[in-house]
Design an enzyme around this catalytic site. Structure first.
Site, PDB file in Angstrom:
ATOM      1  N   HIS A 157       0.944  -1.095   0.235  1.00 30.86           N
ATOM      2  CA  HIS A 157       0.265  -0.045   0.089  1.00 30.86           C
ATOM      3  C   HIS A 157       0.925   0.508   0.003  1.00 30.86           C
ATOM      4  O   HIS A 157       2.064   1.371   0.435  1.00 30.86           O
ATOM      5  CB  HIS A 157      -1.000  -0.096   1.190  1.00 30.86           C
ATOM      6  CG  HIS A 157       0.020  -0.135   2.212  1.00 30.86           C
ATOM      7  ND1 HIS A 157      -0.192   1.817   2.373  1.00 30.86           N
ATOM      8  CD2 HIS A 157       0.411  -0.489   3.913  1.00 30.86           C
ATOM      9  CE1 HIS A 157       0.902   1.601   4.408  1.00 30.86           C
ATOM     10  NE2 HIS A 157       0.606   0.121   4.528  1.00 30.86           N
ATOM     11  N   CYS A 158      -0.103   2.070   0.030  1.00 30.40           N
ATOM     12  CA  CYS A 158       1.118   3.900  -0.208  1.00 30.40           C
ATOM     13  C   CYS A 158       0.340   4.488   0.474  1.00 30.40           C
ATOM     14  O   CYS A 158      -0.568   3.908   1.302  1.00 30.40           O
ATOM     15  CB  CYS A 158       0.808   4.206  -1.867  1.00 30.40           C
ATOM     16  SG  CYS A 158      -0.241   4.476  -2.057  1.00 30.40           S
ATOM     17  N   MET A 159       0.306   5.948   0.425  1.00 22.66           N
ATOM     18  CA  MET A 159      -0.565   6.919   1.905  1.00 22.66           C
ATOM     19  C   MET A 159      -2.766   6.599   1.354  1.00 22.66           C
ATOM     20  O   MET A 159      -2.966   6.342   2.157  1.00 22.66           O
ATOM     21  CB  MET A 159      -0.021   7.746   1.308  1.00 22.66           C
ATOM     22  CG  MET A 159      -1.020   9.016   2.098  1.00 22.66           C
ATOM     23  SD  MET A 159      -0.493  10.835   2.098  1.00 22.66           S
ATOM     24  CE  MET A 159       1.694  10.546   2.373  1.00 22.66           C
ATOM     25  N   THR A 160      -2.836   5.979  -0.036  1.00 17.00           N
ATOM     26  CA  THR A 160      -3.795   5.918   0.230  1.00 17.00           C
ATOM     27  C   THR A 160      -4.718   4.657  -0.990  1.00 17.00           C
ATOM     28  O   THR A 160      -6.321   4.940  -0.390  1.00 17.00           O
ATOM     29  CB  THR A 160      -4.845   7.206  -0.667  1.00 17.00           C
ATOM     30  OG1 THR A 160      -4.261   7.174  -1.905  1.00 17.00           O
ATOM     31  CG2 THR A 160      -4.179   8.544  -0.376  1.00 17.00           C
ATOM     32  N   ARG A 161      -3.198   4.036  -0.982  1.00 17.81           N
ATOM     33  CA  ARG A 161      -4.167   2.703  -2.327  1.00 17.81           C
ATOM     34  C   ARG A 161      -3.519   1.153  -1.825  1.00 17.81           C
ATOM     35  O   ARG A 161      -2.184   1.519  -0.548  1.00 17.81           O
ATOM     36  CB  ARG A 161      -3.686   3.113  -3.544  1.00 17.81           C
ATOM     37  CG  ARG A 161      -4.314   4.217  -4.358  1.00 17.81           C
ATOM     38  CD  ARG A 161      -3.166   4.782  -5.812  1.00 17.81           C
ATOM     39  NE  ARG A 161      -4.567   5.697  -6.155  1.00 17.81           N
ATOM     40  CZ  ARG A 161      -3.690   6.035  -7.486  1.00 17.81           C
ATOM     41  NH1 ARG A 161      -2.778   5.662  -8.246  1.00 17.81           N
ATOM     42  NH2 ARG A 161      -3.797   7.660  -8.176  1.00 17.81           N
TER      43      ARG A 161
END
Length: 209
Positions: free
Chosen positions: A27-31
């Site tokens: 995951h990244c910050m939002t996804r």
């Protein structure tokens, strides 16, 4: 309404083809980023309709489920726990599919309720007004930038052969902006766009006065 990340993860898993189809989870910050063995097994429509899912992005075979900051880390952890948990007998994909259907139905109800709340006469009028003028904003910004550059060149005495062309570009759209307003107005209210533009052109034509 707060959505339980474990419930969301359990609903997402069967819609991306089940545990056997998930190759990697990150995951990244939002996804939530999922590497899948067979991307064709993804039920994109059902996945987009889940409560808490803000969007779906496909990038080089990687499926990215947009969940927003904060929620994405919790859902990722819950999904990793589901994938790591041993399963006895048949995988519970069918049960998870039913859960996904229930969540999708709840999401539809929430969207319908939000639509009804936003269907007041004032909000409808403002939305229609925005649909007329918002599409013109990029062109207005572009013309403003060109006009600003042209003003700097004129004041600095630079490129005198170019400034008339820049002035024409910056002023051309503004001179005919009423026509574009007429086009958008006609489209928004169900009229013929060409006739809307024609009426606007007649209204602003100097000879009419």
């Amino acid at each position: 309404m707060r959505i339980d990340p474990t419930v969301t993860a359990a609903a997402v898993l069967p819609l991306v083809g089940g545990p056997a189809n998930v190759v990697s989870v990150a995951h990244c910050m939002t996804r939530l980023r999922l590497g899948l063995a067979d991307p064709t097994r993804v039920d994109e429509e059902a996945l987009r309709s889940l409560p808490g899912v803000l969007g779906l992005v496909v990038d080089d075979g990687s499926y990215q489920v947009v969940l927003g900051p904060g929620a994405v880390t919790q859902v990722t952890s819950a999904l990793e726990a589901l994938l790591a948990a041993p399963t006895d007998g048949e995988p519970p994909d069918a049960a998870r599919g039913e859960l996904a259907g229930e969540l999708a139905a709840r999401g539809d109800l929430l969207r319908e309720e939000r639509r009804r709340r936003n269907a007041t006469p004032l909000k409808s009028a403002l939305r229609r007004l925005a649909n007329v003028f918002v599409p013109l904003i990029p062109a207005l910004i572009g013309c403003g930038i060109v006009a600003g550059v042209n003003g700097l060149l004129v004041n600095a005495g630079l490129l005198p052969w170019l400034t008339p062309a820049l002035a024409a570009v910056a002023s051309g759209f503004m001179a005919l902006i009423a026509v574009f307003v007429g086009l958008n107005t006609a489209k928004e209210f169900g009229g013929t766009p060409v006739l809307g533009g024609a009426v606007a052109a007649i209204v602003v034509y100097p000879g009419v006065a």
